[in-house]
Design an enzyme around this catalytic site. Sequence first.
Site, PDB file in Angstrom:
ATOM      1  N   ARG A 273       0.432  -1.179  -0.051  1.00 13.99           N
ATOM      2  CA  ARG A 273      -0.126  -0.438  -0.022  1.00 13.99           C
ATOM      3  C   ARG A 273       0.885   1.067  -0.282  1.00 13.99           C
ATOM      4  O   ARG A 273       1.760   1.114   0.606  1.00 13.99           O
ATOM      5  CB  ARG A 273      -0.974   0.358   1.312  1.00 13.99           C
ATOM      6  CG  ARG A 273      -2.189  -0.921   1.216  1.00 13.99           C
ATOM      7  CD  ARG A 273      -3.878  -0.621   0.018  1.00 13.99           C
ATOM      8  NE  ARG A 273      -4.240  -1.309   0.027  1.00 13.99           N
ATOM      9  CZ  ARG A 273      -4.890  -2.545  -0.693  1.00 13.99           C
ATOM     10  NH1 ARG A 273      -3.751  -2.560  -1.785  1.00 13.99           N
ATOM     11  NH2 ARG A 273      -5.264  -2.829  -0.431  1.00 13.99           N
TER      12      ARG A 273
ATOM     13  N   GLU B 211      -3.388   8.017  -5.149  1.00  8.97           N
ATOM     14  CA  GLU B 211      -3.927   7.093  -6.194  1.00  8.97           C
ATOM     15  C   GLU B 211      -5.071   7.386  -7.039  1.00  8.97           C
ATOM     16  O   GLU B 211      -6.223   8.147  -6.025  1.00  8.97           O
ATOM     17  CB  GLU B 211      -4.330   5.494  -6.324  1.00  8.97           C
ATOM     18  CG  GLU B 211      -3.346   4.391  -5.629  1.00  8.97           C
ATOM     19  CD  GLU B 211      -2.859   3.375  -4.888  1.00  8.97           C
ATOM     20  OE1 GLU B 211      -4.343   3.263  -5.372  1.00  8.97           O
ATOM     21  OE2 GLU B 211      -2.424   2.940  -4.636  1.00  8.97           O
TER      22      GLU B 211
ATOM     23  N   HIS C 176      -1.886  -0.109  -9.764  1.00  5.19           N
ATOM     24  CA  HIS C 176      -2.303  -0.611  -8.855  1.00  5.19           C
ATOM     25  C   HIS C 176      -3.453  -1.828  -9.068  1.00  5.19           C
ATOM     26  O   HIS C 176      -4.674  -1.964  -8.869  1.00  5.19           O
ATOM     27  CB  HIS C 176      -3.665   0.241  -7.598  1.00  5.19           C
ATOM     28  CG  HIS C 176      -3.739  -0.520  -6.307  1.00  5.19           C
ATOM     29  ND1 HIS C 176      -3.962  -0.400  -5.037  1.00  5.19           N
ATOM     30  CD2 HIS C 176      -3.832  -1.886  -5.850  1.00  5.19           C
ATOM     31  CE1 HIS C 176      -4.009  -1.223  -4.168  1.00  5.19           C
ATOM     32  NE2 HIS C 176      -4.639  -1.635  -4.935  1.00  5.19           N
TER      33      HIS C 176
END
Length: 307
Positions: free
Chosen positions: A225, A254, A273
């Site tokens: 993360r 993000e 991601h």
Amino acid sequence: FELERLGVHDSVEAVFPPSELADFLADLPATVDVVGDDEIAACDAVVTLEHREAFLECDWVHSIQAGVDRFPFDEFEANDVVLTNSTGIHDRTVGETVAGYLLSFSRRLHDLLANQRERRWERPAWDDGFTLPGKTACVVGTGTLGRGVAETLGGLGLEVWGVRRSDEPVPGFDEIYTNDWLLEAVGDADFVIVTVPLTDETHHLFDAEAFDAMRADAYFVNVARGPVVDEPALIDALESDAIAGAALDVFEEEPLPEDSPLWAMDEVIVTPHCAAYTRDYFRDVGEIVRENVSRLETGEELYNRVV
Ligand code: NAD
């Protein structure tokens, strides 16, 4: 609780078509359908990517991700809502993504692709390319992701070290270091790979000190993360050549903002991601949901229960 209606929340669309999962679960002894925000209240349970306030009225929420840092645990507990996650399915997928990053760095594929876009016939410098056997990878976090990474990289001939809270050995790892030895472990490795969940304890685990400890010819990989890494400290380390490069799937913000310097660095691979994305993602999640619906029927504790 009785499961009469299970909603597949339309936020899963970012990972797979919600209808694929609803179809996959159509034979469950409950109504399964795709739901938007205004239909959550009519569901006993939801399978979801994102969190919604309305979930606090449900009995059970299943996260299609392993990381559940976006869900407010306290509120779930206070409202008697069970939360389960999708840990356990991302070993091979993320392992192969990480193997891809390493092969890209060692065989210079990211560089060659960038040249191809510009129709440039340019070979790597004579001393740029290398092979992976005998190189060392330090994997921080030895859960599902960490083990999948260890197994995949072990298969490519790397020596794999794990960093974890206990010193118990873990299959697939040649060496285990406890968290107290993090700086020593990352300081000796050719590749440092982060696979821990985001918690209060792991927030900014990788800071200026950790990047200082790394070798100047080492690569950093984050598939965990974003906030596990102090991103400005990473950018400093890359800009000052304190480390050789990085492959990053996750970021503090993000989507990665367009003006981030990370986009344009030669020795940085940016992926959006998606380290665990495959065409089978919905099936892997569906199997966990199916298992838990059968446990509900027999009154067993739910698999992958977080809250
Ligand atoms: P997991 O629960 O199987 O493994 C997590 C491991 O981290 C466990 O072994 C746990 O003991 C360990 N851990 C927790 N806190 C630690 C600490 N302070 N120090 C050292 N070890 C610690 O989960 P997983 O499926 O391996 O996923 C791990 C994380 O990776 C998720 O929480 C998620 O944030 C992230 N993830 C990212 C992607 C992606 O697409 N990039 C995909 C899946 C998971």
